[in-house]
Scaffold this motif. Structure first.
Motif, PDB file in Angstrom:
ATOM      1  N   GLY A  68      25.131  41.988-134.272  1.00  0.00           N
ATOM      2  CA  GLY A  68      26.359  41.403-133.734  1.00  0.00           C
ATOM      3  C   GLY A  68      26.492  41.508-132.229  1.00  0.00           C
ATOM      4  O   GLY A  68      27.544  41.188-131.666  1.00  0.00           O
ATOM      5  N   GLU A  69      25.427  41.931-131.562  1.00  0.00           N
ATOM      6  CA  GLU A  69      25.506  42.128-130.123  1.00  0.00           C
ATOM      7  C   GLU A  69      25.030  40.879-129.376  1.00  0.00           C
ATOM      8  O   GLU A  69      24.179  40.144-129.871  1.00  0.00           O
ATOM      9  N   PHE A  70      25.591  40.680-128.184  1.00  0.00           N
ATOM     10  CA  PHE A  70      25.136  39.593-127.311  1.00  0.00           C
ATOM     11  C   PHE A  70      24.461  40.218-126.101  1.00  0.00           C
ATOM     12  O   PHE A  70      25.109  40.880-125.297  1.00  0.00           O
ATOM     13  N   VAL A  71      23.145  40.018-125.996  1.00  0.00           N
ATOM     14  CA  VAL A  71      22.379  40.628-124.917  1.00  0.00           C
ATOM     15  C   VAL A  71      21.736  39.534-124.074  1.00  0.00           C
ATOM     16  O   VAL A  71      21.225  38.558-124.618  1.00  0.00           O
ATOM     17  N   SER A  72      21.797  39.699-122.745  1.00  0.00           N
ATOM     18  CA  SER A  72      21.155  38.722-121.868  1.00  0.00           C
ATOM     19  C   SER A  72      19.987  39.347-121.135  1.00  0.00           C
ATOM     20  O   SER A  72      20.000  40.540-120.826  1.00  0.00           O
ATOM     21  N   ILE A  73      18.987  38.523-120.879  1.00  0.00           N
ATOM     22  CA  ILE A  73      17.885  38.913-120.008  1.00  0.00           C
ATOM     23  C   ILE A  73      18.024  38.077-118.746  1.00  0.00           C
ATOM     24  O   ILE A  73      17.959  36.847-118.783  1.00  0.00           O
TER      25      ILE A  73
ATOM     26  N   ARG B  83      18.838  33.116-139.235  1.00  0.00           N
ATOM     27  CA  ARG B  83      17.886  34.184-138.936  1.00  0.00           C
ATOM     28  C   ARG B  83      18.640  35.364-138.327  1.00  0.00           C
ATOM     29  O   ARG B  83      19.728  35.187-137.777  1.00  0.00           O
ATOM     30  N   PRO B  84      18.060  36.561-138.386  1.00  0.00           N
ATOM     31  CA  PRO B  84      18.765  37.743-137.875  1.00  0.00           C
ATOM     32  C   PRO B  84      19.136  37.641-136.380  1.00  0.00           C
ATOM     33  O   PRO B  84      20.193  38.119-135.984  1.00  0.00           O
ATOM     34  N   VAL B  85      18.251  37.059-135.557  1.00  0.00           N
ATOM     35  CA  VAL B  85      18.521  37.004-134.120  1.00  0.00           C
ATOM     36  C   VAL B  85      18.403  35.564-133.613  1.00  0.00           C
ATOM     37  O   VAL B  85      17.470  34.846-133.973  1.00  0.00           O
ATOM     38  N   GLN B  86      19.358  35.141-132.766  1.00  0.00           N
ATOM     39  CA  GLN B  86      19.296  33.834-132.121  1.00  0.00           C
ATOM     40  C   GLN B  86      18.688  34.021-130.726  1.00  0.00           C
ATOM     41  O   GLN B  86      19.176  34.842-129.948  1.00  0.00           O
TER      42      GLN B  86
ATOM     43  N   ARG C 279      30.008  36.051-134.221  1.00  0.00           N
ATOM     44  CA  ARG C 279      29.234  37.250-133.822  1.00  0.00           C
ATOM     45  C   ARG C 279      27.769  37.161-134.186  1.00  0.00           C
ATOM     46  O   ARG C 279      27.213  38.078-134.796  1.00  0.00           O
ATOM     47  N   TRP C 280      27.144  36.011-133.843  1.00  0.00           N
ATOM     48  CA  TRP C 280      25.701  35.920-134.055  1.00  0.00           C
ATOM     49  C   TRP C 280      25.007  36.939-133.158  1.00  0.00           C
ATOM     50  O   TRP C 280      25.344  37.067-131.975  1.00  0.00           O
ATOM     51  N   THR C 281      24.040  37.648-133.698  1.00  0.00           N
ATOM     52  CA  THR C 281      23.224  38.532-132.865  1.00  0.00           C
ATOM     53  C   THR C 281      22.387  37.653-131.955  1.00  0.00           C
ATOM     54  O   THR C 281      21.598  36.837-132.435  1.00  0.00           O
ATOM     55  N   THR C 282      22.590  37.786-130.635  1.00  0.00           N
ATOM     56  CA  THR C 282      22.029  36.787-129.720  1.00  0.00           C
ATOM     57  C   THR C 282      21.300  37.427-128.557  1.00  0.00           C
ATOM     58  O   THR C 282      21.785  38.399-127.961  1.00  0.00           O
ATOM     59  N   LEU C 283      20.131  36.859-128.251  1.00  0.00           N
ATOM     60  CA  LEU C 283      19.407  37.232-127.039  1.00  0.00           C
ATOM     61  C   LEU C 283      19.338  35.982-126.164  1.00  0.00           C
ATOM     62  O   LEU C 283      18.773  34.963-126.552  1.00  0.00           O
ATOM     63  N   LEU C 284      19.963  36.059-124.978  1.00  0.00           N
ATOM     64  CA  LEU C 284      20.048  34.908-124.079  1.00  0.00           C
ATOM     65  C   LEU C 284      19.175  35.152-122.862  1.00  0.00           C
ATOM     66  O   LEU C 284      19.216  36.229-122.267  1.00  0.00           O
ATOM     67  N   VAL C 285      18.375  34.162-122.510  1.00  0.00           N
ATOM     68  CA  VAL C 285      17.606  34.227-121.278  1.00  0.00           C
ATOM     69  C   VAL C 285      18.291  33.331-120.261  1.00  0.00           C
ATOM     70  O   VAL C 285      18.642  32.199-120.573  1.00  0.00           O
ATOM     71  N   THR C 286      18.519  33.836-119.056  1.00  0.00           N
ATOM     72  CA  THR C 286      19.203  33.015-118.058  1.00  0.00           C
ATOM     73  C   THR C 286      18.865  33.519-116.659  1.00  0.00           C
ATOM     74  O   THR C 286      18.404  34.641-116.487  1.00  0.00           O
ATOM     75  N   HIS C 287      19.050  32.657-115.649  1.00  0.00           N
ATOM     76  CA  HIS C 287      19.017  33.169-114.285  1.00  0.00           C
ATOM     77  C   HIS C 287      20.375  32.973-113.619  1.00  0.00           C
ATOM     78  O   HIS C 287      20.522  33.090-112.411  1.00  0.00           O
ATOM     79  N   ASP C 288      21.377  32.647-114.467  1.00  0.00           N
ATOM     80  CA  ASP C 288      22.727  32.403-113.985  1.00  0.00           C
ATOM     81  C   ASP C 288      23.553  33.689-114.171  1.00  0.00           C
ATOM     82  O   ASP C 288      23.900  34.069-115.281  1.00  0.00           O
ATOM     83  N   VAL C 289      23.817  34.372-113.049  1.00  0.00           N
ATOM     84  CA  VAL C 289      24.500  35.665-113.090  1.00  0.00           C
ATOM     85  C   VAL C 289      25.881  35.543-113.739  1.00  0.00           C
ATOM     86  O   VAL C 289      26.252  36.338-114.605  1.00  0.00           O
TER      87      VAL C 289
ATOM     88  N   ILE D 227      23.355  43.518-120.327  1.00  0.00           N
ATOM     89  CA  ILE D 227      22.433  42.671-119.553  1.00  0.00           C
ATOM     90  C   ILE D 227      21.224  43.509-119.137  1.00  0.00           C
ATOM     91  O   ILE D 227      21.382  44.626-118.632  1.00  0.00           O
ATOM     92  N   TYR D 228      20.035  42.961-119.405  1.00  0.00           N
ATOM     93  CA  TYR D 228      18.817  43.551-118.853  1.00  0.00           C
ATOM     94  C   TYR D 228      18.396  42.720-117.640  1.00  0.00           C
ATOM     95  O   TYR D 228      18.357  41.494-117.722  1.00  0.00           O
ATOM     96  N   VAL D 229      18.077  43.414-116.524  1.00  0.00           N
ATOM     97  CA  VAL D 229      17.613  42.701-115.341  1.00  0.00           C
ATOM     98  C   VAL D 229      16.107  42.911-115.208  1.00  0.00           C
ATOM     99  O   VAL D 229      15.621  44.042-115.282  1.00  0.00           O
ATOM    100  N   LEU D 230      15.365  41.812-115.034  1.00  0.00           N
ATOM    101  CA  LEU D 230      13.919  41.894-114.895  1.00  0.00           C
ATOM    102  C   LEU D 230      13.508  41.787-113.424  1.00  0.00           C
ATOM    103  O   LEU D 230      14.158  41.116-112.637  1.00  0.00           O
ATOM    104  N   SER D 231      12.398  42.437-113.105  1.00  0.00           N
ATOM    105  CA  SER D 231      11.773  42.282-111.785  1.00  0.00           C
ATOM    106  C   SER D 231      10.949  41.001-111.808  1.00  0.00           C
ATOM    107  O   SER D 231      10.699  40.446-112.867  1.00  0.00           O
ATOM    108  N   PRO D 232      10.506  40.513-110.619  1.00  0.00           N
ATOM    109  CA  PRO D 232       9.544  39.406-110.630  1.00  0.00           C
ATOM    110  C   PRO D 232       8.245  39.860-111.287  1.00  0.00           C
ATOM    111  O   PRO D 232       8.049  41.040-111.558  1.00  0.00           O
TER     112      PRO D 232
END
Lengths: 251, 262
Positions: free
Chosen positions: A29-34, A149-152, A181-191, A201-206
């Protein structure tokens, strides 16, 4: 137990290290962004999860099982809508169910009642080219959700939309997400998008990418459709600072 | 300016008018020229004379049109089957594709004038060599169109299907085959215009009956009017096949006409 867990995952493609050390997890049920600079390897993470690539190092588990023993943990929504222009909207939405072997009639019956909620009722017989960008994106999202599916996995789902439509879609999406409350992993570069939608939110290095920050977003929902709180502004500024100063993004 | 051009009901007919006018005026000018110049009908017969010969020789023409139609349709059916089967095999086995594709290209470099008599020599004066020659001439545009069409498939759609757990065969059926259809019809339109001509040429080289034989005999007895009568029928056959492919395309690619806007 986490729905998805990645531990020190790394991959080298064509002699170049793309992912160096990715460790992250998502709870039910969590919404996590990369969040990361362009070309950081965000989409590579999704290609690992959907089975298009195999990681060289580390472990990935889905519901406690290694990835290759639980191959159907993820429903994937690509950057562009990837609707098939020769299929009607209804048949595009049922695609994942049909691939799984569900008879077309059963799949249609299962999807039809959901169209209204996604603002698509009356358009089920239309072809994608006849729909606006926002509607196409909602159809692509519905195609993802109905797979149950378990994760979107959402790969910059609003990136290709114009600014106004994007804001409308984000607001609509937030409301839908709060209800389901879909369990979601979102990829974005929009802060702003990451702060508005995420629990964490997880922040990635180059490249080669590693997780350089993990940040909780405590703001109460709904966050969109009203002025952003002072906390949200501060968080956006903080994230921008990390991205601009600690990642050394050259682009 | 858009509103001046009616696009839906009636638009098709209205747009056909210039074509009809240009064809009709060509025949009128031809007719006038023959009458005014007094040129011998043994050199250039007037359209009216060609028409007259078609009526006078209708039994002969009809009897010889049937074998040509048979050879064309059977050859084209064979060609379509081979093109589809090969394209699928090549798509699933890229190695075979690299091995066989040069052979197909070479098959298109063979001069028909040289190859046709040999095929007749090998397979006799009956239907078989005509079918083979029609197939040889028409399969290549369709094969190339299909192979290119599969390659044109949107990578994101294929990645999406694989993420849903689709097998290679499912990706082909659900994405690659439909993506290739617009290409296929482009190839089909080219192929179909070759088919009748190929059948007639095969008959010309050696047959018992057919439009090719009518043309051969008429030429040998200095009857250009009868040659042209057979040519009219041959053109009509090709136009008919072309119209059929257009109709089929409308049925299969209906989604493209839906277009933008509502």
């Amino acid at each position: 137990m986490s729905v998805l867990s990645m531990q020190q995952v790394g991959i080298t493609l064509g002699g170049r290290s793309v992912l160096d050390d990715i460790s992250l997890h998502i709870e039910q049920g969590e919404f996590v962004s990369i969040l990361g600079p362009s070309g950081a390897g965000k989409s590579t993470i999704f290609r690992l999860l959907t089975g298009a690539l195999r990681h060289d190092r580390g472990t990935i588990t889905c519901d406690g099982l290694p990835l290759d023993q639980s191959p159907h943990g993820f429903a994937f929504m690509p950057q562009r809508d990837a609707l098939m222009p020769w299929r009607r909207i209804l048949d595009n939405v049922t695609l994942g169910l049909e691939v799984r072997g569900m008879p077309r009639k059963v799949a249609r019956a299962q999807v039809l009642p959901l169209l209204a909620e996604f603002g698509l009722s009356g358009f089920e017989r239309h072809y994608p080219a006849q729909l606006s960008g926002g509607m196409r994106q909602r159809a692509a999202l519905l195609r993802t959700i109905v797979q149950a599916r378990p994760v979107q996995l959402l790969d910059e789902p609003f990136g290709a939309l114009d600014a106004l439509t994007r804001t409308q879609m984000q607001t609509w999406f937030e409301a839908r997400w709060q209800a389901a409350r879909w369990t979601t992993l979102l990829v974005t570069h929009d802060v702003r998008e990451a702060v508005a939608l995420s629990d964490r939110i997880y922040v990635l290095s180059p490249r080669p990418a590693r997780v350089i920050a993990e940040i909780q977003v405590p703001d109460a929902r709904p966050r969109l459709g009203r002025p952003a709180s002072a906390d949200a502004h501060a968080l956006e500024a903080h994230l921008l600072d990390i991205l601009l100063n600690r990642t050394g993004d050259q682009s | 300016m858009q509103h001046l051009v009616p696009r839906r009901p009636g638009g098709g007919l209205a747009r056909g008018i210039p074509a009809v006018l240009s064809v009709a005026s060509t025949f009128v000018i031809w007719e006038i020229y023959v009458r005014l110049s007094g040129i011998s009908p043994l050199v250039l017969p007037a359209p009216s004379r060609v028409l007259e010969q078609m009526v006078l020789n209708s039994a002969l023409l009809w009897d010889n049109t049937l074998p040509t139609v048979k050879a064309t349709l059977a050859g084209f059916a064979l060609s379509l089957t081979i093109a589809f089967a090969l394209s699928i095999a090549l798509d699933f086995m890229p190695r075979i594709r690299r091995a066989l594709f040069p052979i197909f290209v070479v098959s298109q470099t063979l001069p028909l004038v040289a190859i046709a008599p040999l095929v007749v020599l090998w397979f006799g004066f009956e239907l078989t060599p005509k079918i083979l020659l029609v197939a040889l001439v028409t399969f290549f545009p369709m094969l190339v169109a299909l192979v290119d069409g599969y390659e044109s498939t949107d990578e994101e759609i294929q990645a999406l299907l694989r993420s849903m757990g689709a097998s290679r065969a499912t990706v082909f059926r659900a994405a690659r085959l439909p993506s290739a259809m617009p290409y296929f019809f482009a190839g089909l339109r080219i192929s179909v215009t070759y088919a009748v001509v190929a059948a007639i040429f095969a008959e010309y080289v050696g047959a018992r009956a057919g439009l090719g034989i009518v043309i051969l005999n008429a030429k040998n007895s200095f009857r250009p009017d009868l040659v042209l009568a057979a040519v009219v029928i041959s053109s009509a056959l090709t136009l008919f096949l072309f119209a059929m492919t257009a109709l089929l395309q409308k049925l299969v690619l209906g989604w493209r006409d839906a277009g933008g806007g509502q």
